[in-house]
Design a protein around this motif. Structure first.
Motif, PDB file in Angstrom:
ATOM      1  N   THR A   1      18.331  -1.833  16.695  1.00 59.95           N
ATOM      2  CA  THR A   1      17.530  -1.986  17.999  1.00 59.95           C
ATOM      3  C   THR A   1      17.285  -0.372  18.472  1.00 59.95           C
ATOM      4  N   GLN A   2      18.231   0.355  18.458  1.00 57.32           N
ATOM      5  CA  GLN A   2      18.091   1.986  19.085  1.00 57.32           C
ATOM      6  C   GLN A   2      16.817   2.251  18.141  1.00 57.32           C
ATOM      7  N   LEU A   3      16.846   2.143  16.936  1.00 60.43           N
ATOM      8  CA  LEU A   3      15.946   2.973  15.965  1.00 60.43           C
ATOM      9  C   LEU A   3      14.616   2.115  16.123  1.00 60.43           C
ATOM     10  N   ALA A   4      14.601   1.267  16.485  1.00 58.20           N
ATOM     11  CA  ALA A   4      13.273   0.250  16.436  1.00 58.20           C
ATOM     12  C   ALA A   4      12.675   0.797  17.975  1.00 58.20           C
ATOM     13  N   ARG A   5      13.351   0.823  19.067  1.00 55.26           N
ATOM     14  CA  ARG A   5      12.940   1.123  20.425  1.00 55.26           C
ATOM     15  C   ARG A   5      12.202   2.384  20.312  1.00 55.26           C
TER      16      ARG A   5
ATOM     17  N   SER B   1       0.749  -1.349   0.099  1.00 59.28           N
ATOM     18  CA  SER B   1       0.040   0.020   0.019  1.00 59.28           C
ATOM     19  C   SER B   1       0.782   1.285   0.158  1.00 59.28           C
ATOM     20  N   GLY B   2       2.057   1.325  -0.060  1.00 55.44           N
ATOM     21  CA  GLY B   2       3.014   2.129  -0.050  1.00 55.44           C
ATOM     22  C   GLY B   2       2.969   2.970   1.267  1.00 55.44           C
ATOM     23  N   MET B   3       2.964   2.103   2.315  1.00 59.05           N
ATOM     24  CA  MET B   3       2.795   2.514   3.673  1.00 59.05           C
ATOM     25  C   MET B   3       3.891   2.012   4.666  1.00 59.05           C
ATOM     26  N   ALA B   4       4.987   1.626   4.047  1.00 58.55           N
ATOM     27  CA  ALA B   4       5.797   0.841   4.818  1.00 58.55           C
ATOM     28  C   ALA B   4       7.169   0.955   3.963  1.00 58.55           C
ATOM     29  N   ALA B   5       8.251   0.905   4.972  1.00 58.08           N
ATOM     30  CA  ALA B   5       9.699   0.743   4.393  1.00 58.08           C
ATOM     31  C   ALA B   5      10.550   0.116   5.437  1.00 58.08           C
ATOM     32  N   ASP B   6      11.286  -0.672   4.941  1.00 60.47           N
ATOM     33  CA  ASP B   6      12.519  -1.397   5.773  1.00 60.47           C
ATOM     34  C   ASP B   6      13.798  -0.661   5.479  1.00 60.47           C
ATOM     35  N   CYS B   7      14.233  -0.172   6.526  1.00 64.16           N
ATOM     36  CA  CYS B   7      15.393   0.788   6.508  1.00 64.16           C
ATOM     37  C   CYS B   7      16.399   0.623   7.612  1.00 64.16           C
ATOM     38  N   ARG B   8      17.627   1.402   7.530  1.00 60.86           N
ATOM     39  CA  ARG B   8      18.766   1.440   8.343  1.00 60.86           C
ATOM     40  C   ARG B   8      18.890   2.911   8.538  1.00 60.86           C
ATOM     41  N   LEU B   9      19.479   3.334   9.783  1.00 62.15           N
ATOM     42  CA  LEU B   9      20.069   4.935   9.901  1.00 62.15           C
ATOM     43  C   LEU B   9      21.386   4.713  10.696  1.00 62.15           C
ATOM     44  N   PRO B  10      22.212   5.012   9.571  1.00 61.23           N
ATOM     45  CA  PRO B  10      23.612   4.899   9.962  1.00 61.23           C
ATOM     46  C   PRO B  10      24.195   5.554  11.217  1.00 61.23           C
ATOM     47  N   GLY B  11      24.863   5.119  11.944  1.00 62.33           N
ATOM     48  CA  GLY B  11      25.065   5.682  13.546  1.00 62.33           C
ATOM     49  C   GLY B  11      24.347   5.347  14.356  1.00 62.33           C
TER      50      GLY B  11
ATOM     51  N   ARG C   1      18.903  -9.597  13.015  1.00 62.14           N
ATOM     52  CA  ARG C   1      19.869 -10.362  12.224  1.00 62.14           C
ATOM     53  C   ARG C   1      20.252  -9.850  10.960  1.00 62.14           C
ATOM     54  N   ASP C   2      19.214  -8.994  10.382  1.00 61.95           N
ATOM     55  CA  ASP C   2      19.470  -8.417   8.976  1.00 61.95           C
ATOM     56  C   ASP C   2      20.013  -6.962   9.216  1.00 61.95           C
ATOM     57  N   GLY C   3      19.770  -6.310  10.231  1.00 61.00           N
ATOM     58  CA  GLY C   3      20.283  -5.060  10.670  1.00 61.00           C
ATOM     59  C   GLY C   3      19.421  -4.113  10.106  1.00 61.00           C
ATOM     60  N   PHE C   4      18.082  -4.326   9.918  1.00 59.74           N
ATOM     61  CA  PHE C   4      17.133  -3.146   9.670  1.00 59.74           C
ATOM     62  C   PHE C   4      16.014  -3.124  10.503  1.00 59.74           C
ATOM     63  N   VAL C   5      15.109  -2.067  10.237  1.00 63.55           N
ATOM     64  CA  VAL C   5      13.767  -1.877  10.993  1.00 63.55           C
ATOM     65  C   VAL C   5      12.956  -1.698  10.044  1.00 63.55           C
ATOM     66  N   HIS C   6      11.511  -2.309  10.355  1.00 66.31           N
ATOM     67  CA  HIS C   6      10.448  -1.999   9.471  1.00 66.31           C
ATOM     68  C   HIS C   6       9.606  -0.747   9.958  1.00 66.31           C
ATOM     69  N   LEU C   7       9.460   0.119   9.349  1.00 65.72           N
ATOM     70  CA  LEU C   7       8.720   1.325   9.865  1.00 65.72           C
ATOM     71  C   LEU C   7       7.330   1.335   8.900  1.00 65.72           C
ATOM     72  N   ASP C   8       6.247   1.702   9.394  1.00 66.36           N
ATOM     73  CA  ASP C   8       5.109   1.924   8.540  1.00 66.36           C
ATOM     74  C   ASP C   8       4.116   3.164   9.237  1.00 66.36           C
ATOM     75  N   CYS C   9       3.115   3.405   8.590  1.00 68.19           N
ATOM     76  CA  CYS C   9       2.317   4.385   9.140  1.00 68.19           C
ATOM     77  C   CYS C   9       0.971   4.006   9.212  1.00 68.19           C
ATOM     78  N   GLY C  10       0.931   2.538   9.575  1.00 70.25           N
ATOM     79  CA  GLY C  10      -0.277   1.745   9.655  1.00 70.25           C
ATOM     80  C   GLY C  10      -0.646   1.757  10.955  1.00 70.25           C
ATOM     81  N   PRO C  11      -1.483   0.812  11.805  1.00 69.73           N
ATOM     82  CA  PRO C  11      -1.822   0.562  13.039  1.00 69.73           C
ATOM     83  C   PRO C  11      -0.548   0.469  13.929  1.00 69.73           C
ATOM     84  N   VAL C  12      -0.663   1.092  15.120  1.00 66.56           N
ATOM     85  CA  VAL C  12       0.447   0.966  16.059  1.00 66.56           C
ATOM     86  C   VAL C  12       0.670  -0.504  16.515  1.00 66.56           C
TER      87      VAL C  12
ATOM     88  N   LEU D   1      11.502  -5.094  14.300  1.00 65.73           N
ATOM     89  CA  LEU D   1      12.894  -5.264  14.334  1.00 65.73           C
ATOM     90  C   LEU D   1      13.627  -6.602  13.648  1.00 65.73           C
ATOM     91  N   TYR D   2      14.472  -6.289  12.650  1.00 70.38           N
ATOM     92  CA  TYR D   2      15.096  -7.570  12.090  1.00 70.38           C
ATOM     93  C   TYR D   2      16.755  -7.319  12.439  1.00 70.38           C
TER      94      TYR D   2
END
Length: 192
Positions: free
Chosen positions: A159-163, A145-155, A178-189, A175-176
């Protein structure tokens, strides 16, 4: 193509309260109050910017996507391209609230780093292929639906980004580690 007026960009896309049943009006009021309570302080009118780079292609966007109380349509088109489905070479209008979630996270982390986008929009066909390969891919993913991204934030660690994103309660967070990325979306909490 972005509609001339959508719920994110203008009032024309909103359903009038008179068109909703009584329970629908109450639900809409409560949902709106929850959204305002969870929204970042700058959400009402301040300029919003984002820095993203697509991991595989190096396509990027760095700039303002919201100013003077409105989303910048050209900036959104450029972001749609960065977040496109690479396997199908297809773009879709991404939900601008996703960019708000990402911008708010970067702001709260006091980071001016560029998000590395692993995955953005997925066509239903691409999502089905991914879901057949891995149980970790939802068959009803908000990526479609174009409402999600899997991403990293260098630095910052995944875990810090997901928290932080979970604490903000602006959408779903996965929180993924093992793969070092976080899924973020603007759907339900929710979180996983």
């Amino acid at each position: 193509m972005h509609p001339e007026a959508c719920p994110c960009c203008g009032e024309a896309g909103l359903v009038p309260a008179s068109a909703l049943p009584r329970r629908g009006v109450l639900a809409a009021v409560l949902a709106g109050a929850g959204t305002l309570a969870a929204a970042p302080a700058w959400a009402q009118g301040a300029t919003r910017s984002l820095r993203v780079r697509r991991q595989v292609t190096n396509d990027s966007f760095a700039g303002v996507y919201f100013r003077d109380g409105r989303y910048d349509r050209e900036a959104l088109r450029r972001l749609d391209y960065v977040f496109r489905d690479l396997s199908r070479a297809e773009t879709t209008p991404m939900d601008p609230r996703l960019f708000d979630v990402m911008a708010a996270a970067a702001l709260r982390l006091d980071s001016d780093e560029t998000f590395e986008v692993v995955s953005g929009y997925r066509t239903p066909e691409s999502n089905a292929v991914n879901a057949n390969r891995s149980r970790r891919v939802s068959r009803v993913s908000l990526h479609m639906s174009g409402m999600a991204a899997d991403c990293r934030l260098p630095g910052r660690s995944a875990t810090q980004l997901a928290r932080l994103a979970s604490e903000m309660r602006l959408g779903g967070v996965g929180l993924y580690s093992r793969d070092g990325f976080v899924h973020l979306d603007c759907g339900p909490v929710r979180r996983w």
